[in-house]
Design an enzyme around this catalytic site. Structure first.
Site, PDB file in Angstrom:
ATOM      1  N   ASP A 261       0.608  -1.121   0.374  1.00 39.67           N
ATOM      2  CA  ASP A 261       0.027  -0.131   0.244  1.00 39.67           C
ATOM      3  C   ASP A 261       0.956   1.403   0.002  1.00 39.67           C
ATOM      4  O   ASP A 261       1.939   1.533   0.635  1.00 39.67           O
ATOM      5  CB  ASP A 261      -0.565  -0.018   1.346  1.00 39.67           C
TER       6      ASP A 261
ATOM      7  N   GLU B 152      12.348 -15.601   0.419  1.00 37.68           N
ATOM      8  CA  GLU B 152      12.730 -16.746   1.102  1.00 37.68           C
ATOM      9  C   GLU B 152      11.698 -17.806   1.202  1.00 37.68           C
ATOM     10  O   GLU B 152      12.053 -18.504   1.744  1.00 37.68           O
ATOM     11  CB  GLU B 152      12.041 -15.731   2.924  1.00 37.68           C
TER      12      GLU B 152
HETATM   13  O1  TEU Z   1      -3.829   4.628  -1.063  1.00 35.75           O
HETATM   14  C1  TEU Z   1      -2.578   5.670  -1.365  1.00 35.75           C
HETATM   15  C2  TEU Z   1      -2.581   6.409  -2.058  1.00 35.75           C
HETATM   16  O2  TEU Z   1      -1.875   6.666  -2.561  1.00 35.75           O
HETATM   17  C3  TEU Z   1      -3.709   7.161  -2.425  1.00 35.75           C
HETATM   18  O3  TEU Z   1      -3.351   8.327  -3.233  1.00 35.75           O
HETATM   19  C4  TEU Z   1      -5.195   6.627  -2.930  1.00 35.75           C
HETATM   20  O4  TEU Z   1      -5.313   7.586  -5.068  1.00 35.75           O
HETATM   21  C5  TEU Z   1      -5.932   8.679  -2.366  1.00 35.75           C
HETATM   22  O5  TEU Z   1      -6.689   7.515  -1.701  1.00 35.75           O
HETATM   23  C6  TEU Z   1      -6.980   8.286  -3.800  1.00 35.75           C
HETATM   24  O6  TEU Z   1      -8.389   8.685  -2.710  1.00 35.75           O
HETATM   25  C7  TEU Z   1      -3.659   3.219  -0.616  1.00 35.75           C
HETATM   26  C8  TEU Z   1      -5.290   2.988  -0.324  1.00 35.75           C
HETATM   27  O7  TEU Z   1      -4.722   2.636  -1.552  1.00 35.75           O
HETATM   28  C9  TEU Z   1      -6.088   3.941  -0.292  1.00 35.75           C
HETATM   29  O8  TEU Z   1      -7.094   3.489   0.095  1.00 35.75           O
HETATM   30  C10 TEU Z   1      -5.613   3.690   1.843  1.00 35.75           C
HETATM   31  O9  TEU Z   1      -6.631   5.167   1.837  1.00 35.75           O
HETATM   32  C11 TEU Z   1      -4.198   4.757   1.729  1.00 35.75           C
HETATM   33  O10 TEU Z   1      -3.631   4.157   0.485  1.00 35.75           O
HETATM   34  C12 TEU Z   1      -4.197   5.186   3.045  1.00 35.75           C
HETATM   35  O11 TEU Z   1      -3.494   4.190   3.114  1.00 35.75           O
END
Ligand code: TEU
Length: 524
Positions: free
Chosen positions: A204, A245
């Protein structure tokens, strides 16, 4: 490609947002036993793997992307036993399981952060990013949260009178990956799930995993200091070594960066990510030239160790049927053409739950809005059956769904569309079956057809003597285009409208607005 394709190169990876897939206990929120009960749908679809968005213990400030315990399942989703059963049942159907991993930040309720904020001398203080302010009551620097509604990326802690960094919500404090103890502890969270048998991880918010340890401001700087810092690559190599691993596991990174050079830099040496979610492609308008140029850019920059991955929908983006509709009513046709494009490109297609139904965004009345960043419309529950048959929960739940269902779920649901040979669900199943049957589609080389202009996007896929010609008209007007070379003759194998199969194609091809076809070209 010297050896046969790896599982993560062969077929489609289907994203499940657990809150909205299937609810087994009537609380209106999807859960792991619900997913297990619907695995047949994924087997019939022909998915190679599923990617599960977070199901870990969480206060749900960001609906699971705020993890309070990386090694346990939130009771709203079930138990660790429920997870093991899901994994077992998926593997029994030859469906791999990729789980989300949220390394950049934890929940502010995670024991690590509770300790860290308890005092400046706590041994876990340096597990997060704490800093004094600018001396005028302001935060340490100008870094902003990814969520506009949150504003700055710092919150002041009255008890210890320091600021802590959060790239997203204040409930999601950033872990300090410059601290080797943090890196080691997070590697152990990977081993916990790898030991349990998961096949891979979706990493993520990867762009935020490394920032300038000196916390220098972005303003006036040649580059951003709050993300994608030089330490990123070594950090990813460390994560890759953990995955190595174990046998045959995969890492796909959420590289939310609008720079194709950066996207391929995590793939080209084969020592970091296996796949990268490509936001340069995902953010494109519905434009043939834009898609061709973006794909050509990736192909030009990618080494032969870099395998592409393509997606247009996820739990953070408006759905294709709505995003590309722009009031023309063409949203449904474009959702079909988008699927054909994804499945016929060289690379791994990622599809988001509901994309197989061509679901549009749901309408969320103001009193039902729950997400900090306006993403509720694309997170509406999956309609499995017509309400007339099973009640207002449409087979998703026997309770009150946590979000409203999509506007046309009475017709647009799995049960009705599975019986309809002309439905997008049937088209989706056929595309996956085609990709399995035609190596040119799964592992074949990619050859853009430069002559295609004016809303036309066309390319060939070749494998040994199999040549497939893929053509899409992304415009509002009917178009005609010549087959790739004057000698070509062929037969339409599949069209997004479903009414041109086996139609002969010689010399040229006519395409209706937002129509796509796959043509089997006669061998030269
Ligand atoms: O999103 C990461 C991210 O880069 C965000 O810009 C995302 O594109 C943004 O939510 C746009 O609205 C990830 C997950 O996909 C998102 O659902 C999470 O909210 C976020 O990380 C935090 O963990």
């Amino acid at each position: 490609m010297t050896h046969g394709p790896s599982w993560w190169q062969r077929g489609a990876i289907y994203q499940i947002y657990p809150r909205s897939f299937a609810d087994s206990d009537g609380d209106g929120v999807g859960d792991l036993p619900g997913i297990t009960s619907r695995l047949e749908h994924l087997a019939e679809l022909g998915a190679e793997a599923i990617w599960l968005s977070p199901f870990y213990r969480s206060p749900m400030a960001d609906f699971g992307y705020d993890v309070a315990d990386y090694l346990d399942v939130d009771p709203a989703f079930g138990t660790l036993d429920d997870f093991d059963r899901l994994l077992e049942e998926a593997h029994a159907r030859r469906i791999r399981v990729v789980v989300d991993w949220v390394p950049n930040h934890s929940s502010d309720r995670h024991a690590w952060f509770v300790e860290s904020r308890s005092s400046r001398d706590n041994p876990r203080r340096d597990w997060y990013v704490w800093h004094d302010g600018d001396g005028n009551g302001g935060p340490p620097n100008d870094w902003m949260s990814e969520f506009p509604a949150v504003g700055r990326a710092w919150s002041f802690d009255d008890a210890t009178e320091q600021w802590y960094l959060h790239s997203f919500m204040a409930e999601q404090p950033d872990l300090n990956w410059d601290n080797p103890e943090v890196e080691a502890a997070m590697h152990d969270t990977l081993r916990f799930w790898l030991d349990r048998g998961v096949d891979g991880f979706r990493v993520d918010a990867l762009q935020r995993l490394a920032h300038d340890p000196l916390l220098r401001p972005n303003a006036g700087a040649a580059r951003r200091h709050d993300q994608d810092w030089d330490t990123m690559h070594d950090r990813l190599r460390g994560i890759r070594r953990v995955a190595e691993e174990y046998e045959d596991r995969m890492l796909v990174g959420e590289v939310a960066l609008q720079d194709m050079h950066r996207v391929v830099s995590f793939l080209n040496n084969g020592d970091q990510l296996h796949l990268a979610h490509n936001f340069v492609f995902c953010e494109l308008e519905w434009d043939a030239d834009a898609f061709r140029v973006s794909i050509d850019d990736f192909e030009a920059l990618a080494s032969d160790r870099a395998w592409p991955a393509w997606f247009l929908e996820n739990h953070d983006r408006p759905r294709v049927a709505s995003r590309f509709d722009d009031g023309t009513g063409q949203g449904a046709a474009r959702a079909r053409a988008a699927l054909l494009m994804l499945y016929a490109l060289r690379g791994t297609p990622f599809v988001y739950q509901g994309e197989e139904l061509g679901l549009p965004d749901a309408e969320i009345p103001p009193d039902r809005v729950v997400d900090v960043d306006g993403r509720d419309p694309e997170r509406a529950p999956i309609p499995w059956r017509p309400p007339s048959a099973v009640g207002p929960g449409a087979g998703f739940t026997t309770g009150e769904p946590w979000l409203p269902l999509s506007p046309d779920h009475r017709e647009r649901n799995v049960a009705l569309m599975a019986q309809d040979p002309a439905s997008i669900l049937t088209l989706h199943r056929r595309l996956i079956a085609f990709r399995r049957r035609h190596p040119a589609l799964s592992v074949g080389s990619y050859h853009p057809v430069i002559e295609a202009h004016n809303d036309l996007f066309a390319y060939e896929r070749r494998h040994r003597d199999e040549r497939l010609f893929i053509a899409l008209n992304l415009g509002h007007e009917p178009r005609r285009l010549p087959l790739p070379d004057e000698t070509a003759r062929g037969r339409i194998l599949l069209s997004t409208t479903g009414d041109r199969d086996d139609e002969a194609a010689d010399e040229s091809l006519s395409l209706r607005p937002d129509e796509g076809v796959i043509v089997l070209l006669d061998p030269r």
